[in-house]
Scaffold this motif. Structure first.
Motif, mmCIF file in Angstrom:
data_model
loop_
_atom_site.group_PDB
_atom_site.id
_atom_site.type_symbol
_atom_site.label_atom_id
_atom_site.label_comp_id
_atom_site.label_asym_id
_atom_site.label_seq_id
_atom_site.Cartn_x
_atom_site.Cartn_y
_atom_site.Cartn_z
ATOM 1 N N TRP A 36 0.864 -1.189 0.000
ATOM 2 C CA TRP A 36 0.000 0.000 0.000
ATOM 3 C C TRP A 36 0.899 1.238 0.000
ATOM 4 O O TRP A 36 1.826 1.334 0.805
ATOM 5 N N PHE A 37 0.587 2.152 -0.890
ATOM 6 C CA PHE A 37 1.309 3.408 -1.004
ATOM 7 C C PHE A 37 0.304 4.547 -0.930
ATOM 8 O O PHE A 37 -0.892 4.342 -1.113
ATOM 9 N N GLY A 47 5.599 4.576 0.559
ATOM 10 C CA GLY A 47 5.115 3.301 1.062
ATOM 11 C C GLY A 47 4.484 3.462 2.432
ATOM 12 O O GLY A 47 5.001 4.195 3.278
ATOM 13 N N VAL A 48 3.382 2.790 2.644
ATOM 14 C CA VAL A 48 2.646 2.863 3.903
ATOM 15 C C VAL A 48 2.701 1.524 4.636
ATOM 16 O O VAL A 48 2.993 1.471 5.829
ATOM 17 N N TYR A 59 4.640 -5.170 7.258
ATOM 18 C CA TYR A 59 5.565 -4.065 7.476
ATOM 19 C C TYR A 59 4.788 -2.757 7.432
ATOM 20 O O TYR A 59 3.803 -2.637 6.706
ATOM 21 N N TYR A 60 5.274 -1.786 8.218
ATOM 22 C CA TYR A 60 4.595 -0.494 8.287
ATOM 23 C C TYR A 60 5.616 0.638 8.277
ATOM 24 O O TYR A 60 6.691 0.525 8.873
ATOM 25 N N ALA A 61 5.246 1.734 7.629
ATOM 26 C CA ALA A 61 6.039 2.942 7.744
ATOM 27 C C ALA A 61 5.924 3.467 9.163
ATOM 28 O O ALA A 61 4.896 3.276 9.821
ATOM 29 N N TRP A 107 9.829 -0.776 -0.148
ATOM 30 C CA TRP A 107 9.231 0.554 -0.129
ATOM 31 C C TRP A 107 9.489 1.304 -1.434
ATOM 32 O O TRP A 107 9.084 2.437 -1.576
ATOM 33 N N TYR A 108 10.189 0.675 -2.368
ATOM 34 C CA TYR A 108 10.549 1.354 -3.605
ATOM 35 C C TYR A 108 9.451 1.205 -4.651
ATOM 36 O O TYR A 108 9.118 0.095 -5.066
ATOM 37 N N VAL A 109 8.925 2.328 -5.104
ATOM 38 C CA VAL A 109 7.839 2.344 -6.073
ATOM 39 C C VAL A 109 8.218 1.582 -7.333
ATOM 40 O O VAL A 109 7.391 0.849 -7.906
ATOM 41 N N ASP A 110 9.462 1.711 -7.779
ATOM 42 C CA ASP A 110 9.895 1.110 -9.039
ATOM 43 C C ASP A 110 9.907 -0.412 -9.009
ATOM 44 O O ASP A 110 10.020 -1.044 -10.064
ATOM 45 N N GLU A 111 9.820 -0.994 -7.834
ATOM 46 C CA GLU A 111 9.852 -2.457 -7.741
ATOM 47 C C GLU A 111 8.463 -3.067 -7.861
ATOM 48 O O GLU A 111 8.304 -4.272 -7.761
ATOM 49 N N TYR A 112 7.472 -2.220 -8.084
ATOM 50 C CA TYR A 112 6.094 -2.704 -8.251
ATOM 51 C C TYR A 112 5.659 -2.445 -9.697
ATOM 52 O O TYR A 112 5.894 -1.370 -10.241
#
Length: 125
Positions: A36-37, A47-48, A59-61, A107-112
């Motif tokens: 979830w972002f 990343g949230v 995992y959580y921010a 948490w990296y956007v590019d990995e999704y």
């Protein structure tokens, strides 16, 4: 075709709660990490929370730890994000995302690779 569809956003007062849903189709849900972002106006997507495929680790921010809870219902191919004790700074469009292959949480956007259309969460003070 892989699809992710978010729902559950809305307008809520500070201190209130919402439950977001991410309905997935087109892949074997159990094996895949779902993240979830969120993205607030003028800010980068961040990343949230994340639930790891396979072992279900969560995992959580730091900004949401203790207030948000991620869970999954494999029978429904759905991941949920429970948002409690909401604050005005939680206001954003919330997205769920999945990588193209099974992978650990990141948490990296590019990995999704796959993203839903987003659902708006607005918290009034």
């Amino acid at each position: 075709e892989v699809q992710l569809v978010e729902s559950g956003g809305g307008l809520v007062q500070a201190g209130g709660s919402l439950r977001l849903s991410c309905a997935a189709s087109g892949f074997t849900f159990d094996d895949y990490t779902i993240g979830w972002f969120r993205q607030a106006p003028g800010k980068e997507r961040e990343g949230v929370s994340c639930i790891s495929g396979g072992d279900g680790s969560t995992y959580y921010a730091d900004s949401v730890k203790g207030r948000f809870t991620i869970s999954s219902d494999n029978a429904k191919n759905t991941v949920y994000l429970q948002l409690n004790s909401l604050r005005p700074e939680d206001t954003a469009v919330y997205y769920c995302a999945a990588p193209i292959n099974p992978a650990p949480c990141s948490w990296y956007v590019d990995e999704y690779d796959y993203w839903g259309q987003g659902t708006q969460v607005t918290v009034s003070s």
